[in-house]
Scaffold this motif. Structure first.
Motif, PDB file in Angstrom:
ATOM      1  N   THR A 153      30.369  -3.584  48.704  1.00  0.00           N
ATOM      2  CA  THR A 153      29.436  -2.841  49.534  1.00  0.00           C
ATOM      3  C   THR A 153      29.766  -1.348  49.499  1.00  0.00           C
ATOM      4  OG1 THR A 153      29.150  -4.759  50.952  1.00  0.00           O
ATOM      5  CG2 THR A 153      28.462  -2.639  51.851  1.00  0.00           C
ATOM      6  N   GLU A 156      28.719   0.034  46.144  1.00  0.00           N
ATOM      7  CA  GLU A 156      27.264   0.168  46.054  1.00  0.00           C
ATOM      8  C   GLU A 156      26.795   1.399  46.834  1.00  0.00           C
ATOM      9  OE1 GLU A 156      25.661  -3.531  47.471  1.00  0.00           O
ATOM     10  OE2 GLU A 156      26.462  -4.654  45.771  1.00  0.00           O
ATOM     11  N   HIS A 157      27.350   1.625  48.002  1.00  0.00           N
ATOM     12  CA  HIS A 157      26.944   2.759  48.818  1.00  0.00           C
ATOM     13  C   HIS A 157      27.404   4.093  48.212  1.00  0.00           C
ATOM     14  CE1 HIS A 157      26.097  -0.380  51.729  1.00  0.00           C
ATOM     15  NE2 HIS A 157      25.338   0.516  52.379  1.00  0.00           N
ATOM     16  N   SER A 158      28.576   4.090  47.607  1.00  0.00           N
ATOM     17  CA  SER A 158      29.060   5.332  46.997  1.00  0.00           C
ATOM     18  C   SER A 158      28.259   5.638  45.726  1.00  0.00           C
ATOM     19  CB  SER A 158      30.557   5.259  46.697  1.00  0.00           C
ATOM     20  OG  SER A 158      30.799   4.296  45.678  1.00  0.00           O
ATOM     21  N   GLN A 160      25.046   5.146  45.408  1.00  0.00           N
ATOM     22  CA  GLN A 160      23.706   5.580  45.806  1.00  0.00           C
ATOM     23  C   GLN A 160      23.698   7.027  46.275  1.00  0.00           C
ATOM     24  OE1 GLN A 160      22.486   2.816  48.817  1.00  0.00           O
ATOM     25  NE2 GLN A 160      22.069   1.190  47.350  1.00  0.00           N
ATOM     26  N   ALA A 161      24.848   7.580  46.528  1.00  0.00           N
ATOM     27  CA  ALA A 161      24.890   8.937  47.091  1.00  0.00           C
ATOM     28  C   ALA A 161      24.659   9.993  46.057  1.00  0.00           C
ATOM     29  CB  ALA A 161      26.257   9.182  47.742  1.00  0.00           C
TER      30      ALA A 161
END
Length: 161
Positions: A153, A156-158, A160-161
């Motif tokens: 998770t 995935e979040h890093s 998208q940045a």
């Protein structure tokens, strides 16, 4: 032919004299080593031999931190009315005799060490296909799955940045 529960229990009890999670080692002092052996009706023998044997057995069943070593213990074969039996002079010999019986019966490979770094508990894999990985799916397996999910998770979040 299935392994004797007493052999499984003795070997597991010996392997688990080291509790990584709670930082308890029954072989840290000669008094606790003697008590461990006495509780099982055995004679303790030398503490250093017990520690070296436990480490070698843990390495043999997959503990990545334990040191491998070649261990020898005096074990005799006695012929009784029930047939031949392995007889040992002390706790180390009794544990190695139990481990040898497990190996002869094809059950040694079921002895495993939990791969969780903060656990490393020894367990016997009772699964039909011998595929169990964790000492406890509810504790270590769940903890590892949650850790892997958090890492995925976060990745995935890093991304998208």
């Amino acid at each position: 032919m299935a392994a004797e529960p007493a052999d499984i229990t003795l070997v597991l009890d010996f392997l688990n004299t080291l509790d990584v999670e709670d930082d308890v080692d029954a072989l840290r002092e000669s008094g606790t080593w003697r008590q461990w052996a006495q509780d099982r009706g055995l004679r303790a023998g030398a503490l250093a031999t017990g520690v070296q044997t436990r480490d070698a057995l843990r390495a043999a069943v997959g503990d990545p931190v334990a040191r491998q070593a070649r261990i020898k213990a005096p074990v005799q074969i006695e012929l009784t009315g029930a047939g031949p039996v392995l007889a040992a002079a002390d706790a180390v010999g009794a544990v190695l005799a139990a481990a040898a019986r497990l190996k002869v019966l094809g059950e040694w490979e079921r002895m495993k060490i939990c791969p969780a770094d903060d656990c490393r508990w020894a367990f016997f894999d009772h699964s039909r296909n011998r595929s169990r990985t964790w000492c406890s799916m509810q504790v270590c397996g769940n903890r590892e799955k949650a850790r892997a999910w958090r890492e995925r998770t976060a990745a995935e979040h890093s991304g998208q940045a």
